[in-house]
Design a protein around this motif. Structure first.
Motif: not given
Length: 222
Positions: A21-26, A30-36, A45-55, A57-60
């Motif tokens: 999550l920290n790397l994606a936000l950082k 610099k541009g478009a990011v997708t977290l898989v 403790f999945r990344s999917s649990d933080y869907r709202a946070l990613l959304a 910030q415009g992170i896919g």
């Protein structure tokens, strides 16, 4: 090595998801990011649990078909193949823990290897079964065998959650260095929680991270 595709692997509980999550936000700066989210084994403790946070910030987000449930069915979403498109931007893969979680990477390895990637092995001295450099190295070799990919660097993410102090980070630095030496890989950096820094800059060799991943009881208390 392709700096546009970063894979995080490691032992259960080492802190991969929070680091992802920290790397994606950082990288989003610099541009478009997708977290898989490739953790198709562990429902916690999945990344999917933080869907709202990613959304926000415009992170896919690309998540397993059954993410957000307690089903452990290893089903990869069809949109996973979009990460290989020329316009995919920055891609971060949060792999499942241990060799079992790395099996999903193995299925993608025929396309990942030719594309190029950076695979960071995340270690935490304060987690069971990986408390010595030798244990951490053995686990890395199992992950590499299961994923059919090779790690390119080590990240020392040793911490004790909210109980982390500077003394804990200092005591774990040698662990990270020795693990990297045994693996024949560079120690890229060690992490330091923002609440430990208290506004001070991170010292050389350390990267500041925010604590996004929390436990259910903390949310209830808050």
């Amino acid at each position: 090595m392709n700096q546009n595709l970063t894979i995080l692997c490691g032992h259960y509980g080492c802190g991969k998801t929070n680091l992802a999550l920290n790397l994606a936000l950082k990288k989003k700066e610099k541009g478009a990011v997708t977290l898989v989210d490739l953790d198709i084994v562990n429902p916690y403790f999945r990344s999917s649990d933080y869907r709202a946070l990613l959304a926000r910030q415009g992170i896919g987000l690309i998540a397993p078909v059954f993410a957000g449930t307690t089903l452990d069915t290893p089903t990869l979403p069809p949109e996973i193949h979009s990460i290989f498109a020329p316009n995919a931007g920055q891609v971060i893969i949060d792999a499942g823990g241990d060799d079992a979680g790395a099996l999903a990477l193995g299925g993608l390895s025929p396309r990942l290897a030719p594309r190029g990637y950076e695979m960071l092995y995340v270690v935490n001295r304060y987690r069971a079964l990986s408390q010595s450099p030798e244990e951490a190295l053995a686990l890395l070799r199992e992950i590499e065998a299961a994923s059919r990919l090779k790690a390119t660097g080590i990240v020392n993410n040793s911490h004790l959650g909210l109980e982390t102090r500077w003394e804990d980070l200092a005591a774990a630095q040698g662990f990270g260095e020795e693990t990297a030496r045994l693996a024949g890989l560079p120690l890229l950096f060690s992490t330091v929680p923002d609440f430990v820094l208290k506004g001070a800059p991170a010292p050389k060799g350390f990267v500041e991270i925010r604590r996004h991943v929390t436990f259910a009881w903390e949310e209830q208390e808050g």
